[in-house]
Scaffold this motif. Structure first.
Motif, PDB file in Angstrom:
ATOM      1  N   VAL A 181       0.864  -1.179   0.000  1.00 39.37           N
ATOM      2  CA  VAL A 181       0.000   0.000   0.000  1.00 39.37           C
ATOM      3  C   VAL A 181       0.898   1.225   0.000  1.00 39.37           C
ATOM      4  O   VAL A 181       2.124   1.122   0.122  1.00 39.37           O
ATOM      5  N   SER A 182       0.296   2.386  -0.094  1.00 45.00           N
ATOM      6  CA  SER A 182       1.084   3.619  -0.135  1.00 45.00           C
ATOM      7  C   SER A 182       1.545   4.028   1.256  1.00 45.00           C
ATOM      8  O   SER A 182       0.979   3.608   2.275  1.00 45.00           O
ATOM      9  N   ILE A 183       2.608   4.844   1.303  1.00 36.36           N
ATOM     10  CA  ILE A 183       3.109   5.354   2.576  1.00 36.36           C
ATOM     11  C   ILE A 183       2.041   6.173   3.291  1.00 36.36           C
ATOM     12  O   ILE A 183       1.870   6.100   4.507  1.00 36.36           O
ATOM     13  N   SER A 184       1.282   6.979   2.504  1.00 39.71           N
ATOM     14  CA  SER A 184       0.237   7.814   3.117  1.00 39.71           C
ATOM     15  C   SER A 184      -0.860   6.961   3.742  1.00 39.71           C
ATOM     16  O   SER A 184      -1.414   7.304   4.793  1.00 39.71           O
ATOM     17  N   THR A 185      -1.176   5.813   3.097  1.00 38.27           N
ATOM     18  CA  THR A 185      -2.189   4.923   3.667  1.00 38.27           C
ATOM     19  C   THR A 185      -1.721   4.371   5.008  1.00 38.27           C
ATOM     20  O   THR A 185      -2.490   4.346   5.983  1.00 38.27           O
ATOM     21  N   VAL A 186      -0.470   3.951   5.073  1.00 32.27           N
ATOM     22  CA  VAL A 186       0.071   3.447   6.339  1.00 32.27           C
ATOM     23  C   VAL A 186       0.036   4.538   7.392  1.00 32.27           C
ATOM     24  O   VAL A 186      -0.355   4.303   8.552  1.00 32.27           O
ATOM     25  N   SER A 187       0.434   5.740   7.015  1.00 31.06           N
ATOM     26  CA  SER A 187       0.478   6.840   7.975  1.00 31.06           C
ATOM     27  C   SER A 187      -0.909   7.124   8.540  1.00 31.06           C
ATOM     28  O   SER A 187      -1.085   7.301   9.747  1.00 31.06           O
ATOM     29  N   ARG A 188      -1.925   7.170   7.663  1.00 30.24           N
ATOM     30  CA  ARG A 188      -3.284   7.459   8.139  1.00 30.24           C
ATOM     31  C   ARG A 188      -3.790   6.355   9.062  1.00 30.24           C
ATOM     32  O   ARG A 188      -4.408   6.637  10.092  1.00 30.24           O
ATOM     33  N   ILE A 189      -3.541   5.103   8.688  1.00 25.49           N
ATOM     34  CA  ILE A 189      -4.037   3.985   9.510  1.00 25.49           C
ATOM     35  C   ILE A 189      -3.374   3.982  10.879  1.00 25.49           C
ATOM     36  O   ILE A 189      -4.031   3.823  11.917  1.00 25.49           O
ATOM     37  N   LEU A 190      -2.043   4.178  10.895  1.00 30.91           N
ATOM     38  CA  LEU A 190      -1.330   4.150  12.183  1.00 30.91           C
ATOM     39  C   LEU A 190      -1.707   5.333  13.065  1.00 30.91           C
ATOM     40  O   LEU A 190      -1.582   5.268  14.292  1.00 30.91           O
ATOM     41  N   ASN A 191      -2.182   6.434  12.423  1.00 30.59           N
ATOM     42  CA  ASN A 191      -2.610   7.599  13.200  1.00 30.59           C
ATOM     43  C   ASN A 191      -4.096   7.572  13.535  1.00 30.59           C
ATOM     44  O   ASN A 191      -4.646   8.550  14.056  1.00 30.59           O
ATOM     45  N   GLY A 192      -4.762   6.435  13.215  1.00 31.98           N
ATOM     46  CA  GLY A 192      -6.147   6.263  13.620  1.00 31.98           C
ATOM     47  C   GLY A 192      -7.163   6.921  12.727  1.00 31.98           C
ATOM     48  O   GLY A 192      -8.337   7.075  13.132  1.00 31.98           O
TER      49      GLY A 192
END
Length: 348
Positions: free
Chosen positions: A17-28
């Protein structure tokens, strides 16, 4: 979710997945499928755990590996317990961390040894009873760490080997019994698949032939496992019209079992049969009838192996094969042969 060791880029690459997707998921942040959220969080945890383990292994001290084939009660034998105790004591004195690694015989291959060296970050390797590993001796020599084998190597390509001359020990047992007037012999031991056992019997047989006896007439019984019973062997001896006047045993536990079984059948040592046995650590000295033995320097073998490994680690030369001396210790289980071998029924 806070990452301890993993990076967002690593998680994104593995989760595809994209880096932004990971960032959003990990930030809730919301707006993602449940399966994607679960996958990203699981992969992040996995990478964190892997990185933590890797960091811990890099901080762990290098250690010495003791690799040994395991079988039923393998540490309950006098040889193995004495040898391993001596090795561990000597390594502790030298300040080494030790990894004691066991596997069944079928798994002792080159791939196993290579993985062991890498996984445990071994800086040196000790292999007791090396006859199990002859097939991979060339690979072991190429691992780039010192390897010391213990036991007869039978020509294997090892840099250092600690052993006893089992062939000569068998010769000396035969010579001693012959000097007492014995001309009828028996042998009990473990399977000749073990090279040391085979060499002891070969030395015994060849010496009997050289002295003018008939090695083909030697009564021989072998045992596959240390837990095997000697009762049938004792019964067979008790029923023989002309049983051997002297026995050579290459295993001290089997010696103890056979003496006990023979005594229950009315056959005593040395009145009815003389017995000489291998011994590892004084275990046959305090029986009701102390047994004459070929005393193997088992503790010294363990210490010598550690000493050789330490020298190799420091870049000093060592002997390719270091043979330690055994000793013939005469006790009460052997005596001069009677003119006739009377069996139990005749004596009654």
């Amino acid at each position: 979710m806070v990452l301890s060791h993993a990076t967002i880029r690593e998680v994104a690459e593995r989760a595809n997945v994209s880096i932004s997707t990971v960032s959003r998921i990990l930030n809730g942040k919301s707006g993602h499928r449940a399966s994607t959220v679960e996958s990203v969080r699981r992969i992040a945890s996995e990478i964190d755990r892997e990185e933590a383990q890797s960091a811990a292994s890099l901080q762990a001290p290098e250690s010495i590996g003791i690799v040994m084939a395991a079988f039923s009660d393998f540490l309950n034998t006098s040889y193995n317990s004495t040898l391993i105790s001596a090795i561990l004591e000597a390594l502790t004195v030298e300040g080494f961390t030790t990894q004691f690694i066991t596997r069944c015989y079928s798994q002792m291959n080159a791939v196993f040894f290579r993985n062991v060296v890498r996984s445990y970050r071994l800086k040196g390797l000790l292999i007791p009873e090396f006859d199990i590993s002859y097939a991979v001796s060339r690979e072991l020599a190429s691992f780039g760490i010192p390897v010391v084998s213990i036991g007869n190597r039978n020509g294997a390509e090892m840099r250092c080997n600690i052993c006893v001359d089992d062939f000569s020990a068998g010769c000396d047992a035969a010579t001693y019994l012959w000097s007492l007037g014995h001309r009828s012999f028996g042998f009990i031991g473990m399977s000749q698949l073990d090279i040391g056992q085979r060499q002891r019997l070969t030395g015994f047989r060849e010496t009997i032939r050289e002295l003018g006896g008939r090695p083909e007439d030697i009564w021989i019984r072998e045992f596959r496992h240390i837990g095997d019973s000697t009762t049938l062997a004792a019964l067979e001896l008790s029923r023989m019209p002309e049983r051997p006047t002297a026995l050579f045993s290459t295993n001290s536990l089997m010696t103890q079992k056979l003496i006990s079984d023979l005594h229950r059948l009315g056959i005593d040592t040395p009145e009815d049969i003389s017995i000489i046995s291998f011994e590892e650590n004084g275990e046959l000295e305090f029986l009701n009838t102390p047994v004459t033995v070929i005393a193997q320097p088992t503790r010294q073998m363990g210490k010598a192996a550690v000493n050789a490994l330490v020298r190799l680690l420091h870049g000093y030369p060592v002997e390719a094969r270091h043979r330690l001396d055994y000793a013939l210790v005469i006790r009460e289980s052997t005596r001069s042969c009677k003119p006739h071998n009377l069996n139990t029924e005749e004596k009654k």
